[in-house]
Design an enzyme around this catalytic site. Sequence first.
Site, PDB file in Angstrom:
ATOM      1  N   ASP A 141      39.457  50.434  48.442  1.00  0.00           N
ATOM      2  CA  ASP A 141      39.247  50.553  46.992  1.00  0.00           C
ATOM      3  C   ASP A 141      39.294  49.187  46.309  1.00  0.00           C
ATOM      4  O   ASP A 141      40.032  48.299  46.754  1.00  0.00           O
ATOM      5  CB  ASP A 141      40.332  51.442  46.364  1.00  0.00           C
ATOM      6  CG  ASP A 141      40.104  52.917  46.666  1.00  0.00           C
ATOM      7  OD1 ASP A 141      38.967  53.273  47.019  1.00  0.00           O
ATOM      8  OD2 ASP A 141      41.059  53.705  46.545  1.00  0.00           O
ATOM      9  N   TYR A 177      49.435  50.657  55.679  1.00  0.00           N
ATOM     10  CA  TYR A 177      49.423  50.179  54.287  1.00  0.00           C
ATOM     11  C   TYR A 177      50.831  49.921  53.765  1.00  0.00           C
ATOM     12  O   TYR A 177      51.787  50.574  54.188  1.00  0.00           O
ATOM     13  CB  TYR A 177      48.819  51.248  53.352  1.00  0.00           C
ATOM     14  CG  TYR A 177      47.395  51.609  53.637  1.00  0.00           C
ATOM     15  CD1 TYR A 177      46.350  50.969  52.966  1.00  0.00           C
ATOM     16  CD2 TYR A 177      47.069  52.615  54.554  1.00  0.00           C
ATOM     17  CE1 TYR A 177      45.026  51.311  53.215  1.00  0.00           C
ATOM     18  CE2 TYR A 177      45.750  52.959  54.809  1.00  0.00           C
ATOM     19  CZ  TYR A 177      44.732  52.303  54.131  1.00  0.00           C
ATOM     20  OH  TYR A 177      43.435  52.645  54.385  1.00  0.00           O
ATOM     21  N   ASP A 206      45.203  56.482  40.618  1.00  0.00           N
ATOM     22  CA  ASP A 206      45.709  55.115  40.789  1.00  0.00           C
ATOM     23  C   ASP A 206      45.729  54.407  39.437  1.00  0.00           C
ATOM     24  O   ASP A 206      45.369  54.991  38.408  1.00  0.00           O
ATOM     25  CB  ASP A 206      44.898  54.345  41.843  1.00  0.00           C
ATOM     26  CG  ASP A 206      43.446  54.100  41.443  1.00  0.00           C
ATOM     27  OD1 ASP A 206      43.103  54.250  40.244  1.00  0.00           O
ATOM     28  OD2 ASP A 206      42.640  53.738  42.323  1.00  0.00           O
ATOM     29  N   ARG A 263      46.243  57.167  47.584  1.00  0.00           N
ATOM     30  CA  ARG A 263      46.441  57.619  46.194  1.00  0.00           C
ATOM     31  C   ARG A 263      46.589  59.131  46.105  1.00  0.00           C
ATOM     32  O   ARG A 263      47.250  59.641  45.200  1.00  0.00           O
ATOM     33  CB  ARG A 263      45.357  57.086  45.270  1.00  0.00           C
ATOM     34  CG  ARG A 263      43.956  57.387  45.653  1.00  0.00           C
ATOM     35  CD  ARG A 263      43.009  56.431  44.917  1.00  0.00           C
ATOM     36  NE  ARG A 263      41.756  56.314  45.622  1.00  0.00           N
ATOM     37  CZ  ARG A 263      40.588  56.613  45.091  1.00  0.00           C
ATOM     38  NH1 ARG A 263      40.498  57.033  43.857  1.00  0.00           N
ATOM     39  NH2 ARG A 263      39.496  56.479  45.795  1.00  0.00           N
TER      40      ARG A 263
END
Length: 301
Positions: free
Chosen positions: A45, A73, A87, A188
């Site tokens: 993203d 992550y 988000d 997210r």
Amino acid sequence: MNRKPTPPDGLVIVDKPSGFTSHDVVAKMRGIAKTRRVGHAGTLDPMATGVLVLGVERATKLLGHLALTEKEYLGTIRLGQTTVTDDAEGEVTATTDASKVTRDAIDTGIAKLTGDIMQVPSKVSAIKINGVRSYKRAREGEDFDIPARPVTVSSFAVYDVRDAVADDGTPVLDLVVSVVCSSGTYIRALARDLGADLGVGGHLTALRRTRVGPYKLDSAKTLDQLQQELTVMPIAEAATAAFPRWDVDAKRARLLTNGVRLEIPDEYAGAGAVAVFDPEGRFLALVEEQRGKAKSLAVFG
């Protein structure tokens, strides 16, 4: 006569900056590597930073197989606020006091989102529904549902819980988390679902991808660094790092490159993509086992 330098074959591990789409990074790399043949192994993203794996020239043929590998992550989840996009890029739709949420409740919520789970991707994701990108439908105000998909979250850990205050003065909580998950998992969506389960809403405020398969942040370079010195992982090294390796003799190497389906040793049954090398260490092909034979996925030799 000046011959144009040949663009390098291989993978480039980029530390993607925030605010860039994955396509922006590909466009930049086309300029740096002086070739149109550049692709990426799975998007990141615009808000997110970190490992983005690019393929240059013949290495683009590896990308579809690399995209299926596990990812890792580091992120920050804000409990107490929901947004349109799940988000920090999206407009806040609700704010709730999250100061009473306990660590035990957070751990219980995270346990429910760990393992093999069914996940509904965010409506502003790039998933196609009947051939149209989900985010495009969402932008046009369409009312639609995305079916839940199976994903695997092999690890979801909270490192820190911080008291914070939303812009309107409401107490919220920021969780610093790490996630190891299968390809296709939306972090997210984990933030959204954790917040919903705790009754206060949640969204992702920061995300950094630290690993894609075997490729980690410590081997990633920023676009500025790559502009100064293009660092390419040779295709053979990239294949060795990412796939099981099968070394064949000269006769088998010749047969394989001529399109003959070889018998494949039992140890590679069910292993997925396997990298085949000849006696000189040249990377010949990616194959997979099919009824005991090596079916070619991509040929390089």
